[in-house]
Each structure stands twice: as C-alpha cells, then as structure tokens.
Design a protein around this motif. Structure first.
Motif, PDB file in Angstrom:
ATOM      1  N   CYS A  47       0.807  -1.228   0.000  1.00  0.00           N
ATOM      2  CA  CYS A  47       0.000   0.000   0.000  1.00  0.00           C
ATOM      3  C   CYS A  47       0.840   1.278   0.000  1.00  0.00           C
ATOM      4  O   CYS A  47       0.406   2.307  -0.533  1.00  0.00           O
ATOM      5  N   GLU A  48       2.039   1.225   0.602  1.00  0.00           N
ATOM      6  CA  GLU A  48       2.838   2.428   0.759  1.00  0.00           C
ATOM      7  C   GLU A  48       4.192   2.387   0.053  1.00  0.00           C
ATOM      8  O   GLU A  48       4.587   3.365  -0.586  1.00  0.00           O
ATOM      9  N   VAL A  49       4.897   1.268   0.171  1.00  0.00           N
ATOM     10  CA  VAL A  49       6.268   1.196  -0.351  1.00  0.00           C
ATOM     11  C   VAL A  49       6.292   1.106  -1.879  1.00  0.00           C
ATOM     12  O   VAL A  49       7.018   1.855  -2.545  1.00  0.00           O
ATOM     13  N   ILE A  50       5.534   0.188  -2.430  1.00  0.00           N
ATOM     14  CA  ILE A  50       5.554   0.005  -3.876  1.00  0.00           C
ATOM     15  C   ILE A  50       5.134   1.266  -4.639  1.00  0.00           C
ATOM     16  O   ILE A  50       5.780   1.626  -5.638  1.00  0.00           O
ATOM     17  N   PRO A  51       4.078   1.986  -4.210  1.00  0.00           N
ATOM     18  CA  PRO A  51       3.736   3.224  -4.928  1.00  0.00           C
ATOM     19  C   PRO A  51       4.877   4.238  -4.964  1.00  0.00           C
ATOM     20  O   PRO A  51       5.048   4.956  -5.946  1.00  0.00           O
ATOM     21  N   VAL A  52       5.669   4.283  -3.896  1.00  0.00           N
ATOM     22  CA  VAL A  52       6.821   5.193  -3.880  1.00  0.00           C
ATOM     23  C   VAL A  52       7.900   4.673  -4.826  1.00  0.00           C
ATOM     24  O   VAL A  52       8.514   5.442  -5.577  1.00  0.00           O
ATOM     25  N   LEU A  53       8.152   3.358  -4.804  1.00  0.00           N
ATOM     26  CA  LEU A  53       9.142   2.774  -5.700  1.00  0.00           C
ATOM     27  C   LEU A  53       8.796   3.025  -7.163  1.00  0.00           C
ATOM     28  O   LEU A  53       9.677   3.218  -8.000  1.00  0.00           O
ATOM     29  N   LYS A  54       7.517   3.037  -7.467  1.00  0.00           N
ATOM     30  CA  LYS A  54       7.082   3.241  -8.841  1.00  0.00           C
ATOM     31  C   LYS A  54       6.904   4.718  -9.195  1.00  0.00           C
ATOM     32  O   LYS A  54       6.487   5.044 -10.303  1.00  0.00           O
ATOM     33  N   GLY A  55       7.197   5.604  -8.241  1.00  0.00           N
ATOM     34  CA  GLY A  55       7.108   7.035  -8.511  1.00  0.00           C
ATOM     35  C   GLY A  55       5.698   7.561  -8.564  1.00  0.00           C
ATOM     36  O   GLY A  55       5.460   8.651  -9.084  1.00  0.00           O
ATOM     37  N   GLU A  56       4.755   6.811  -8.008  1.00  0.00           N
ATOM     38  CA  GLU A  56       3.353   7.232  -8.027  1.00  0.00           C
ATOM     39  C   GLU A  56       3.027   8.181  -6.879  1.00  0.00           C
ATOM     40  O   GLU A  56       2.163   9.043  -6.999  1.00  0.00           O
TER      41      GLU A  56
ATOM     42  N   LEU B 191      12.199   3.334 -12.856  1.00  0.00           N
ATOM     43  CA  LEU B 191      12.002   2.693 -14.157  1.00  0.00           C
ATOM     44  C   LEU B 191      11.945   1.168 -14.000  1.00  0.00           C
ATOM     45  O   LEU B 191      11.071   0.509 -14.588  1.00  0.00           O
ATOM     46  N   ILE B 192      12.856   0.620 -13.213  1.00  0.00           N
ATOM     47  CA  ILE B 192      12.855  -0.826 -12.991  1.00  0.00           C
ATOM     48  C   ILE B 192      11.615  -1.241 -12.218  1.00  0.00           C
ATOM     49  O   ILE B 192      10.966  -2.245 -12.547  1.00  0.00           O
ATOM     50  N   SER B 193      11.255  -0.483 -11.199  1.00  0.00           N
ATOM     51  CA  SER B 193      10.091  -0.825 -10.373  1.00  0.00           C
ATOM     52  C   SER B 193       8.816  -0.872 -11.196  1.00  0.00           C
ATOM     53  O   SER B 193       7.938  -1.716 -10.964  1.00  0.00           O
ATOM     54  N   ARG B 194       8.703   0.014 -12.152  1.00  0.00           N
ATOM     55  CA  ARG B 194       7.491   0.064 -12.977  1.00  0.00           C
ATOM     56  C   ARG B 194       7.386  -1.117 -13.928  1.00  0.00           C
ATOM     57  O   ARG B 194       6.329  -1.344 -14.523  1.00  0.00           O
ATOM     58  N   SER B 195       8.455  -1.878 -14.074  1.00  0.00           N
ATOM     59  CA  SER B 195       8.426  -3.031 -14.970  1.00  0.00           C
ATOM     60  C   SER B 195       7.960  -4.306 -14.270  1.00  0.00           C
ATOM     61  O   SER B 195       7.881  -5.361 -14.897  1.00  0.00           O
ATOM     62  N   PHE B 196       7.634  -4.210 -12.966  1.00  0.00           N
ATOM     63  CA  PHE B 196       7.143  -5.370 -12.220  1.00  0.00           C
ATOM     64  C   PHE B 196       5.624  -5.486 -12.325  1.00  0.00           C
ATOM     65  O   PHE B 196       4.917  -4.495 -12.527  1.00  0.00           O
ATOM     66  N   ASP B 197       5.131  -6.708 -12.119  1.00  0.00           N
ATOM     67  CA  ASP B 197       3.688  -6.904 -12.068  1.00  0.00           C
ATOM     68  C   ASP B 197       3.174  -6.499 -10.689  1.00  0.00           C
ATOM     69  O   ASP B 197       3.926  -6.005  -9.846  1.00  0.00           O
ATOM     70  N   GLU B 198       1.879  -6.705 -10.431  1.00  0.00           N
ATOM     71  CA  GLU B 198       1.268  -6.234  -9.193  1.00  0.00           C
ATOM     72  C   GLU B 198       1.800  -6.942  -7.955  1.00  0.00           C
ATOM     73  O   GLU B 198       1.717  -6.410  -6.848  1.00  0.00           O
ATOM     74  N   THR B 199       2.363  -8.140  -8.104  1.00  0.00           N
ATOM     75  CA  THR B 199       2.931  -8.845  -6.953  1.00  0.00           C
ATOM     76  C   THR B 199       4.312  -8.311  -6.589  1.00  0.00           C
ATOM     77  O   THR B 199       4.813  -8.567  -5.503  1.00  0.00           O
ATOM     78  N   PHE B 200       4.936  -7.616  -7.495  1.00  0.00           N
ATOM     79  CA  PHE B 200       6.308  -7.114  -7.399  1.00  0.00           C
ATOM     80  C   PHE B 200       7.319  -8.266  -7.273  1.00  0.00           C
ATOM     81  O   PHE B 200       8.407  -8.114  -6.732  1.00  0.00           O
ATOM     82  N   LYS B 201       6.933  -9.408  -7.819  1.00  0.00           N
ATOM     83  CA  LYS B 201       7.847 -10.554  -7.845  1.00  0.00           C
ATOM     84  C   LYS B 201       8.291 -10.887  -9.266  1.00  0.00           C
ATOM     85  O   LYS B 201       9.307 -11.560  -9.459  1.00  0.00           O
ATOM     86  N   ASN B 202       7.539 -10.424 -10.245  1.00  0.00           N
ATOM     87  CA  ASN B 202       7.825 -10.765 -11.635  1.00  0.00           C
ATOM     88  C   ASN B 202       8.078  -9.512 -12.466  1.00  0.00           C
ATOM     89  O   ASN B 202       7.209  -8.654 -12.570  1.00  0.00           O
TER      90      ASN B 202
ATOM     91  N   PHE C 135      19.789  -1.599  -7.901  1.00  0.00           N
ATOM     92  CA  PHE C 135      18.370  -1.680  -7.574  1.00  0.00           C
ATOM     93  C   PHE C 135      18.105  -2.793  -6.563  1.00  0.00           C
ATOM     94  O   PHE C 135      17.354  -2.591  -5.604  1.00  0.00           O
ATOM     95  N   CYS C 136      18.694  -3.957  -6.772  1.00  0.00           N
ATOM     96  CA  CYS C 136      18.478  -5.088  -5.857  1.00  0.00           C
ATOM     97  C   CYS C 136      18.961  -4.751  -4.456  1.00  0.00           C
ATOM     98  O   CYS C 136      18.300  -5.086  -3.461  1.00  0.00           O
ATOM     99  N   ARG C 137      20.108  -4.078  -4.364  1.00  0.00           N
ATOM    100  CA  ARG C 137      20.624  -3.686  -3.053  1.00  0.00           C
ATOM    101  C   ARG C 137      19.753  -2.598  -2.423  1.00  0.00           C
ATOM    102  O   ARG C 137      19.510  -2.603  -1.208  1.00  0.00           O
ATOM    103  N   PHE C 138      19.285  -1.671  -3.232  1.00  0.00           N
ATOM    104  CA  PHE C 138      18.420  -0.618  -2.712  1.00  0.00           C
ATOM    105  C   PHE C 138      17.083  -1.194  -2.265  1.00  0.00           C
ATOM    106  O   PHE C 138      16.539  -0.790  -1.234  1.00  0.00           O
ATOM    107  N   PHE C 139      16.545  -2.132  -3.023  1.00  0.00           N
ATOM    108  CA  PHE C 139      15.279  -2.763  -2.665  1.00  0.00           C
ATOM    109  C   PHE C 139      15.395  -3.438  -1.298  1.00  0.00           C
ATOM    110  O   PHE C 139      14.503  -3.316  -0.447  1.00  0.00           O
ATOM    111  N   GLU C 140      16.484  -4.142  -1.083  1.00  0.00           N
ATOM    112  CA  GLU C 140      16.760  -4.769   0.215  1.00  0.00           C
ATOM    113  C   GLU C 140      16.788  -3.721   1.322  1.00  0.00           C
ATOM    114  O   GLU C 140      16.152  -3.879   2.378  1.00  0.00           O
ATOM    115  N   TYR C 141      17.510  -2.634   1.081  1.00  0.00           N
ATOM    116  CA  TYR C 141      17.659  -1.571   2.074  1.00  0.00           C
ATOM    117  C   TYR C 141      16.323  -0.899   2.378  1.00  0.00           C
ATOM    118  O   TYR C 141      15.942  -0.716   3.538  1.00  0.00           O
ATOM    119  N   TYR C 142      15.590  -0.551   1.338  1.00  0.00           N
ATOM    120  CA  TYR C 142      14.327   0.166   1.498  1.00  0.00           C
ATOM    121  C   TYR C 142      13.289  -0.706   2.213  1.00  0.00           C
ATOM    122  O   TYR C 142      12.522  -0.220   3.052  1.00  0.00           O
TER     123      TYR C 142
END
Length: 244
Positions: free
Chosen positions: A17-26, A67-78, A104-111
């Motif tokens: 609800c909160e993290v992914i929208p920020v990752l995607k720049g929404e 840019l990378i985050s926006r290329s994921f599906d809604e689960t953020f796993k694919n 990105f992978c390291r930042f995703f872990e950190y965030y």
C-alpha cells in the motif's frame, strides 16, 4: 562456502500500500532514502563528492530505480521482460543489459528493511531454506506456501544476495492453520520457526527471506518497527537473533 539465509517478519500490507507506490514514482519521493542508501552502499561513502555531484547521482539512481520498479507486475515478484525469457542464458543476458540492476536489488533490500520489515529479530536459516527443517507431506497447503517462501526470486537475488522471496500475512494465516503438516523431530530451528509463525499470525504479519544481505547496513536501520523490543524480550526465544 554456501550462502547465509535468514527469515524476518514483514508488514506486507505496508509494502503493497505504501512502499511500492513510492518505488514506482506514483507517490512520495525516493530521494532521501536513496541518499541514505548510497552512504553505505558506495565504497568509501559519498563524502568525497561535491553536493552537486551527490545531487546528480541521487537523481540518476532514483530515475533508474523507478524505471525498474514500474516493470514489475502487481505482486512485485515478476519483472515483465525477465519472466518472458525461457533459458538461463536469456535471463542472464536480460539482467546484464539492465542498467543499475545490481544497485536496484541492493536498494530494494535496504528500502524494505527501512520501511516495512525488521532485520532484528530474525531466524538464521544457514545455507538452506525453511523446508529443510521439516518433513512436509506433498500436495499440502503447507508445502505450497513453504515452497513459495523457499523459491529464490531470480531477478531480485540474481547475484546470490538480497531479497529472495516473501509471503503475505494471508499466507501466514493459511500456513498457521495447516501447521500440523509441518512435521519434524528434535529440531530446534523448526521449533523456533513455529514460534515465529505464531507471532506473525497473531500480529497479522508476513515473512521475508534474504540471502547474504548487507547486515552491517541493515542492522543500523531503526528496528522494532513491527513489534517492540519489550515484546521480544518477554518471548525468550533463544534461537532467534534479537541483535548482533
């Protein structure tokens, strides 16, 4: 040598609800989080750079991360392009051609651990996953969920480090209700997992697993965001690391 895996509590509701929208720049802004990440990610830190250089560097990484985050599906796993590749070589080439994929992978872990998961406490899994602690009957709900948790995400943990996978609070609830299929004998690690499972179930939390993560950086992040330190001390879980 193998890899070092660990299991942590995870607020999947906040993540989606909160993290992914920020990752995607929404919504929100990744600038400050990215700046803090670079202080520990870059060898030697960022003090050697001028303010202008730092600002440009952060802006550049934020743009690439979104840019990378926006290329994921809604689960953020694919990731869209990655899952379309069938062979290992094609997937490897896809990753090597993706600008700032490692960062990105390291930042995703950190965030993730800065916002919706706690590095401490955690259960050390060593070189294996959760399933190695149990004898789980095939074709059970427990087997399906544990298999998902143990299944490494090839995109997010492509370098043998980082976030490997996660399950939601709903998955935890289903797993808890099917816990009789988590069979084991004389295995303290299995006992500790079941204790964490009950805690996660009672507090509507999920699980996230990682491998060879940047422990020195993650342990400096604010802890006890999900459950208080006093709560953990009362549990007396000797097999769970409450701190370094």
């Amino acid at each position: 040598m193998g890899h070092w895996c660990s299991l942590h509590l995870f607020d999947d509701s906040k993540f989606y609800c909160e993290v992914i929208p920020v990752l995607k720049g929404e919504t929100g802004d990744l600038t400050e989080m990215c700046l803090e990440f670079l202080k520990t990610h870059l060898v030697g830190g960022i003090s050697r750079f001028t303010e202008v250089e730092i600002e440009r560097m952060v802006e550049n990484y934020v743009e690439k991360f979104i840019l990378i985050s926006r290329s994921f599906d809604e689960t953020f796993k694919n990731q869209d392009e990655f899952i379309q590749k069938i062979s290992y070589e094609e997937r490897k080439k896809n990753i090597s051609n993706l600008d700032a994929h490692y960062e990105f992978c390291r930042f995703f872990e950190y965030y993730l651990f800065a916002s919706c998961a706690d590095f401490f406490p955690h259960l050390g899994l060593g070189k294996g996953g959760v399933s190695r602690r149990f004898e789980i009957p095939s074709r059970t709900v427990a087997e399906n969920i544990i298999s998902e948790l143990d299944n490494w995400n090839e995109f997010l943990a492509a370098y043998g480090m980082g976030i490997t996978n996660w399950i939601s609070s709903e998955d935890v609830e289903i797993l808890y209700l099917d816990r009789e299929n988590l069979k084991f004998e004389d295995n303290e690690s299995a006992e500790f997992f079941l204790q964490l499972l009950e805690i996660a179930y009672n507090h509507n939390l999920g699980f996230v697993c990682g491998v060879d993560m940047n422990e020195e950086s993650l342990e400096l992040l604010p802890q006890n965001k999900l459950l208080s330190k006093e709560f953990w001390l009362e549990q007396k879980l000797t097999g769970v690391r409450l701190e370094r």
